[in-house]
Design a protein around this motif. Structure first.
Motif, PDB file in Angstrom:
ATOM      1  N   ASP A   1      56.848 -61.579  78.997  1.00  0.00           N
ATOM      2  CA  ASP A   1      56.911 -62.617  78.111  1.00  0.00           C
ATOM      3  C   ASP A   1      55.846 -62.964  77.266  1.00  0.00           C
ATOM      4  OD1 ASP A   1      59.695 -62.580  78.566  1.00  0.00           O
ATOM      5  OD2 ASP A   1      59.454 -64.212  80.205  1.00  0.00           O
ATOM      6  N   LEU A   2      54.652 -62.781  78.035  1.00  0.00           N
ATOM      7  CA  LEU A   2      53.386 -63.348  77.409  1.00  0.00           C
ATOM      8  C   LEU A   2      52.606 -62.134  76.593  1.00  0.00           C
ATOM      9  CD1 LEU A   2      51.834 -65.194  80.406  1.00  0.00           C
ATOM     10  CD2 LEU A   2      52.762 -66.113  78.263  1.00  0.00           C
ATOM     11  N   SER A   3      53.333 -61.076  76.286  1.00  0.00           N
ATOM     12  CA  SER A   3      52.666 -60.178  75.611  1.00  0.00           C
ATOM     13  C   SER A   3      51.950 -60.452  74.300  1.00  0.00           C
ATOM     14  CB  SER A   3      53.673 -58.937  75.221  1.00  0.00           C
ATOM     15  OG  SER A   3      53.179 -57.721  74.523  1.00  0.00           O
ATOM     16  N   TRP A   4      52.709 -61.254  73.687  1.00  0.00           N
ATOM     17  CA  TRP A   4      52.229 -61.854  72.231  1.00  0.00           C
ATOM     18  C   TRP A   4      50.816 -62.652  72.469  1.00  0.00           C
ATOM     19  CZ3 TRP A   4      51.536 -67.270  72.034  1.00  0.00           C
ATOM     20  CH2 TRP A   4      52.120 -67.752  73.001  1.00  0.00           C
ATOM     21  N   ALA A   5      50.710 -63.387  73.700  1.00  0.00           N
ATOM     22  CA  ALA A   5      49.511 -64.092  73.826  1.00  0.00           C
ATOM     23  C   ALA A   5      48.240 -63.269  74.219  1.00  0.00           C
ATOM     24  CB  ALA A   5      49.939 -65.300  74.953  1.00  0.00           C
ATOM     25  N   PHE A   6      48.691 -62.104  74.860  1.00  0.00           N
ATOM     26  CA  PHE A   6      47.643 -61.044  75.397  1.00  0.00           C
ATOM     27  C   PHE A   6      47.222 -60.446  73.914  1.00  0.00           C
ATOM     28  CE2 PHE A   6      49.992 -60.626  79.682  1.00  0.00           C
ATOM     29  CZ  PHE A   6      48.921 -61.502  80.053  1.00  0.00           C
ATOM     30  N   ALA A   7      48.146 -60.214  72.980  1.00  0.00           N
ATOM     31  CA  ALA A   7      47.841 -59.482  71.581  1.00  0.00           C
ATOM     32  C   ALA A   7      46.749 -60.137  71.029  1.00  0.00           C
ATOM     33  CB  ALA A   7      49.039 -59.009  71.136  1.00  0.00           C
ATOM     34  N   ALA A   8      47.045 -61.496  70.901  1.00  0.00           N
ATOM     35  CA  ALA A   8      46.096 -62.413  70.207  1.00  0.00           C
ATOM     36  C   ALA A   8      44.700 -62.349  70.819  1.00  0.00           C
ATOM     37  CB  ALA A   8      46.621 -63.884  70.158  1.00  0.00           C
ATOM     38  N   LEU A   9      44.241 -61.992  71.940  1.00  0.00           N
ATOM     39  CA  LEU A   9      43.094 -62.061  72.380  1.00  0.00           C
ATOM     40  C   LEU A   9      42.290 -60.675  72.356  1.00  0.00           C
ATOM     41  CD1 LEU A   9      43.605 -63.497  76.017  1.00  0.00           C
ATOM     42  CD2 LEU A   9      42.992 -64.600  74.095  1.00  0.00           C
ATOM     43  N   TYR A  10      43.009 -59.872  71.699  1.00  0.00           N
ATOM     44  CA  TYR A  10      42.299 -58.390  71.676  1.00  0.00           C
ATOM     45  C   TYR A  10      42.439 -57.850  70.263  1.00  0.00           C
ATOM     46  CZ  TYR A  10      42.290 -58.120  76.913  1.00  0.00           C
ATOM     47  OH  TYR A  10      42.250 -58.603  78.114  1.00  0.00           O
ATOM     48  N   THR A  11      41.268 -57.070  70.029  1.00  0.00           N
ATOM     49  CA  THR A  11      41.308 -56.689  68.408  1.00  0.00           C
ATOM     50  C   THR A  11      41.981 -55.254  68.753  1.00  0.00           C
ATOM     51  OG1 THR A  11      39.047 -55.530  68.830  1.00  0.00           O
ATOM     52  CG2 THR A  11      39.319 -57.528  67.868  1.00  0.00           C
TER      53      THR A  11
END
Length: 367
Positions: free
Chosen positions: A40-50
């Motif tokens: 469920d936190l995949s979107w939050a992880f994506a925001a931390l990485y380029t």
């Protein structure tokens, strides 16, 4: 017949990690819930990485490794990497294969700091609580709140004057210092190691330490942590944070109850709770003043006459189990990070870890 003590070597080894972990192991339930929350936190992880550069450690594996560190009280990243090297259970939980190399401890620490700075711990706690099998265990009407001191990763020798007038005292890096008759306060002094830590003591007769205050909001049905965090150590921090936790947890204006100890028996705080449609199930602070007069409590008979008040007073003490586990098992009696934000992330992740270790038994219990 006596067995042989010789090690039987083999050219090849076929090890299925999934088969090595027994079917009723508690970590199986924990991993299933944690993986659902991480998904469920995949979107939050994506925001931390380029989208360019060298691939880093997968954030899901990082967070699962940090959970193991809390579960087993592993005191350092070096020791955690050593356990991952030879412990098949650890490799299975994190998601590493038998032949996968273990990360260097410094690489792990740098990638971990990225998660700590991205408020992932708070989001992970909420994601765990939002899982359907967990959500049905939670009470939506009855809560308890409390705070505990978390000793900062800083020595009292680092507590020096802000104007720098005492920087030259004592030879060497860790020279002797004489604090006798020296007046020190948070207004005039500050730690050079962790400037956000404050000198504070919990009560009379207790030593003053550089510390933070950890807060937890607990639901009363099963004693799970539903909110929490770190604040600077002040005399009003517990009550101010309690209101913030209630405001962040509530949806609508349905009346709820909040249990707390005597430190929360303050008239302004009780009025603030009632303005929020929260019934203050707070322990009465009836200590005697210097003149022998009992202190006037802010909790009156409108609250204490109901049986629910006694039930809340009984349930609220379970919050000490949360703090006890975080300090003893998770190793946060003295936190090994510096800065309020990083300490807050470590404390919040420990709250999520506490919930996860409780869930296998709670989910297995008959409804």
């Amino acid at each position: 017949m006596r067995g042989s003590d010789e090690r039987a070597g083999s050219l090849f080894s076929y090890i299925d990690l999934e088969a090595r972990v027994r079917g009723d192991h508690p970590l199986r339930t924990i991993r299933r819930i944690a993986n659902a929350a991480l998904s469920d936190l995949s979107w939050a992880f994506a925001a931390l990485y380029t989208d360019f550069g060298r691939p880093s450690i997968a954030p899901e594996k990082l967070l699962r490794a940090m959970l193991l560190q809390a579960f087993y009280g592993i005191r350092s990243e070096r020791q955690l990497m050593e356990r991952l090297e030879f412990d098949l259970l650890f490799r299975w939980f994190v998601g590493l294969g038998v032949d996968d190399p273990v990360w260097d401890h410094s690489t792990f620490s740098k990638n971990r700091d990225r998660l700590l700075e991205g408020e992932i711990a708070a989001k992970f706690l909420l994601a765990v609580l939002a899982q359907p099998q967990v959500k049905r265990l939670l009470s939506s009407d009855h809560f308890s709140v409390d705070g505990t001191l978390i000793e900062a990763w800083a020595s009292t020798k680092s507590f020096r004057r802000k104007d720098g007038s005492d920087d030259g005292q004592g030879p060497g890096r860790n020279g002797e210092r004489n604090f006798h008759k020296e007046k020190r306060s948070n207004e005039t002094h500050q730690s050079t190691t962790d400037p956000q830590a404050r000198l504070y003591k919990k009560g009379d007769g207790q030593p003053a330490k550089l510390c933070y205050i950890g807060h937890a909001l607990m639901e009363n049905r099963h004693g799970l942590a539903v909110g929490g965090g770190i604040s600077q150590a002040t005399g009003t921090a517990e009550r101010e944070t309690a209101l913030a936790l209630i405001d962040g947890r509530r949806r609508g204006r349905r009346r709820i109850t909040l249990g707390a100890d005597k430190a929360y028996d303050v008239e302004r705080f009780v009025h603030d709770l009632r303005d929020r449609s929260v019934t203050p199930h707070i322990a009465v602070d009836g200590h005697l003043s210097k003149t022998g007069t009992p202190r006037k409590t802010a909790v009156d008979g409108r609250t204490t006459r109901h049986i629910g008040y006694d039930i809340s007073q009984h349930c609220r003490k379970r919050i000490e189990e949360i703090f006890g586990w975080i300090k003893s098992s998770a190793g946060l009696a003295k936190v090994k990070l510096r800065g309020r934000d990083r300490v807050d992330a470590a404390f919040t992740l420990a709250l999520a870890a506490y919930n996860l270790i409780r869930l296998p038994k709670l989910l297995a219990a008959p409804a």
